[in-house]
Write an enzyme that holds these catalytic residues in place. Structure first.
Site, short mmCIF file in Angstrom:
data_model
loop_
_atom_site.label_atom_id
_atom_site.label_comp_id
_atom_site.label_asym_id
_atom_site.label_seq_id
_atom_site.Cartn_x
_atom_site.Cartn_y
_atom_site.Cartn_z
N LYS A 1 28.46 56.40 14.30
CA LYS A 1 28.70 57.14 15.55
C LYS A 1 27.91 56.48 16.68
O LYS A 1 26.78 56.06 16.48
CB LYS A 1 28.22 58.59 15.40
N ARG B 1 35.87 66.06 4.93
CA ARG B 1 37.05 66.40 4.11
C ARG B 1 36.91 65.86 2.69
O ARG B 1 37.47 66.43 1.76
CB ARG B 1 38.32 65.86 4.79
N1 BES Z 1 30.85 65.94 11.79
C1 BES Z 1 31.93 65.32 12.46
C2 BES Z 1 32.72 66.26 13.37
C3 BES Z 1 31.99 66.79 14.58
C4 BES Z 1 32.12 66.18 15.79
C5 BES Z 1 31.26 67.95 14.49
C6 BES Z 1 31.50 66.70 16.90
C7 BES Z 1 30.63 68.48 15.61
C8 BES Z 1 30.75 67.85 16.80
C9 BES Z 1 32.92 64.74 11.44
O1 BES Z 1 32.37 64.32 10.25
C10 BES Z 1 33.58 63.57 12.08
O2 BES Z 1 32.91 62.66 12.43
N2 BES Z 1 34.90 63.64 12.19
C11 BES Z 1 35.65 62.61 12.78
C12 BES Z 1 36.93 62.48 12.01
C13 BES Z 1 37.79 61.33 12.46
C14 BES Z 1 37.14 60.02 12.08
C15 BES Z 1 39.12 61.46 11.81
C16 BES Z 1 35.95 62.97 14.23
O3 BES Z 1 36.24 64.14 14.50
O4 BES Z 1 35.84 62.10 15.08
ZN ZN Z 2 31.66 62.31 10.30
#
Ligand code: BES
Ligand code: ZN
Ligand code: ZN
Length: 486
Positions: free
Chosen positions: A263, A337
């Site tokens: 990230k 997931r």
């Molecule tokens: N933990 C994150 C989702 C998240 C984002 C929670 C912002 C709280 C605030 C999750 O694991 C994630 O990174 N999801 C990705 C999925 C994508 C790669 C399909 C996302 O939402 O960008």
């Molecule tokens: Zn994530």
């Protein structure tokens, strides 16, 4: 904050401040000094508008300081407005550093007494919270609350006791979720949950990384493989797990770096909160046990730290899940997931539940859709969704259903495996839905998925919710599971 209900006469109240809730348009013919003070506030411009406050002094009262708070129009009055207006009063009182507070309500005749007492208690306990463990100088907070009531005091006190148990557990969830990633990791979380389980009477089993290898919980293992803290799957049981049980699954990523799909700055700072689902499930089960609710609940907490290291899983890795479905890990940041899929499949294979509910900070897409105000809900059973929606309306922890059409499930089919973990257009389209579509392949029983990304964490304080961890889901689950009517 301690809370009691008493029938003390206004002149005899001995507190630092008396809060008086007043509806807009209330007219009073004062019969005592407290009512005189409220009438005075009208001449100072106070109208009883929703969340309006006015601090007054009355030298003739034993408690000289009076804070009037507006509840708004009677036609718009409901539980959420009561919570929020009394929360506004708490914010005002924090400025005065008052410790002991009494509450009296004038002219409220629409809401039932016990509902009113319940909502006041909720608004005030939840608003009184701050995460101050690491602050040398603690911020002001109220330590004792007395609600003035002239009806059945014993009944009112039992409502307060129950409400306090629930709200203290929301604050407990906030505390855990606010703890940083190195303080709570999968290994320390197990020890913490062990203490909670022992104290509140939940049975607990821990599936270690070694056990996971033997059992084939490979999706959880692969998400956890990059961390020095090995993954864990905690199984909690309350009541009889083989009889008409509800399974609660909570995403427990103790820190989400994104893994190899790291990230960027601006998106990683609050990722200690990626355990909000697991914390909500733990806290809801703790609440049900403390309230001695007659329910059969199984709680599953898959715990991993999603790290970037030389042992971290790589994009393109292929993993055989616990259920047997093969998954290509296209994006290591879509890790929630993966761990939920194994946990849901584990629940279906080892128990015979009547329903499954998962809570997860699953997608940024959900935050883009709803902001911090509403959680996304996806389901294979509209009757359950209706009940969850109603529980959301009652608690103010609102959920809104998104469609789970077969087309979305199709988008999650893999090219060289059964499934891939990223939806179409590089996961950019309908992210909250495709995340749920992936999960749907691992459940066959009635199931609700709640995407709490957004609602779990507030960038700024609002109403009775502080900035940081919100504790979202605890009151919603307790309400859903107890169909609370008081
Ligand atoms: N933990 C994150 C989702 C998240 C984002 C929670 C912002 C709280 C605030 C999750 O694991 C994630 O990174 N999801 C990705 C999925 C994508 C790669 C399909 C996302 O939402 O960008
Ligand atoms: Zn994530
Ligand atoms: Zn995550």
């Amino acid at each position: 904050m301690e809370v009691v209900v008493k029938s003390t006469a206004p002149e005899r109240i001995k507190s630092d401040v008396i809060i008086v809730g007043v509806q807009e348009g209330t007219r009073i013919r004062p019969t005592n000094e407290l009512e005189k003070t409220v009438q005075n506030s009208f001449s100072l411009g106070f109208k009883g508008e929703y969340c309006q406050t006015c601090m007054l002094n009355n030298e003739n009262l034993r408690t000289r300081r009076i804070l009037v708070v507006g509840l708004g129009k009677q036609s718009e009055l409901g539980a959420e407005r009561i919570r929020r207006s009394f929360a506004a009063a708490v914010q005002e009182i924090k400025k005065t550093k008052a410790k002991k507070v009494s509450v009296s309500v004038l002219g409220v005749n629409k809401t039932k007494d016990y509902d009113l007492i319940k909502s006041i208690t909720e608004g005030m306990i939840l608003a009184n919270y701050s995460f101050s463990k690491y602050k040398t100088e603690k911020p002001p907070s109220i330590s004792a609350l007395e609600i003035i009531y002239s009806g059945d005091i014993a009944k009112a006190n039992s409502v307060v006791k129950r409400t306090k148990t629930i709200c203290d557990n929301v604050n407990f969830a906030r505390d855990l979720c606010n703890e940083p990633g190195d303080s709570i990791n999968p290994v320390t979380m197990v020890e913490l949950v062990r203490k909670v389980a022992r104290k509140s009477g939940l049975r607990m089993r821990v599936i270690s990384d070694k056990d996971m290898k033997r059992l084939g919980l490979n999706l959880i293992l692969s998400v956890g493989q990059g961390s020095k803290y090995p993954p864990r799957l905690i199984v909690l049981e309350y009541g009889n797990p083989s009889k008409d049980a509800t399974v609660l699954v909570g995403k427990g990523i103790t820190f989400d770096t994104g893994g190899v799909n790291l990230k960027p700055s601006g998106y990683i700072e609050n990722m200690k909160s990626d355990k909000a689902g697991a914390v909500a499930v733990l806290s809801a089960m703790k609440t049900l046990a403390e309230l001695k609710v007659k329910k059969n609940i199984i709680g599953l907490l898959p715990l991993c730290e999603n790290m970037l290291s030389s042992s971290a899983q790589k994009p393109g890795n292929i993993v055989k899940s616990y259920s047997g479905i093969t998954v290509e890990v296209i994006d290591t940041d879509a890790e929630g997931r993966l761990i939920l899929a194994d946990a849901l499949a584990y629940a279906e294979k080892n128990y015979n539940p009547s329903e499954l509910i998962d809570l997860a900070t699953l997608t940024g897409s959900c935050v883009v859709t709803f902001g911090e105000y509403v959680a996304g809900m996806l389901t294979n059973n509209d009757a359950l969704a209706k009940r969850m929606f109603e529980a959301g309306q009652r608690t103010g922890e609102r959920v809104w259903q998104l469609p789970l059409y077969e087309d979305y499930v199709e988008e999650m089919k893999g090219d060289i495996t059964d499934l891939k973990n990223l939806g179409y257009n590089k996961g950019r389209y309908a992210g909250a839905i495709t995340g749920a579509a992936f999960l749907s392949k691992f459940v066959s029983k009635p199931w609700i998925h709640l995407d709490i990304a957004g609602t779990d964490w507030f960038e700024k304080p609002r109403w009775y919710v502080p900035s940081g961890a919100t504790g979202f889901g605890v009151r919603l689950l307790v309400e859903y599971l107890t169909k609370d009517t008081i």
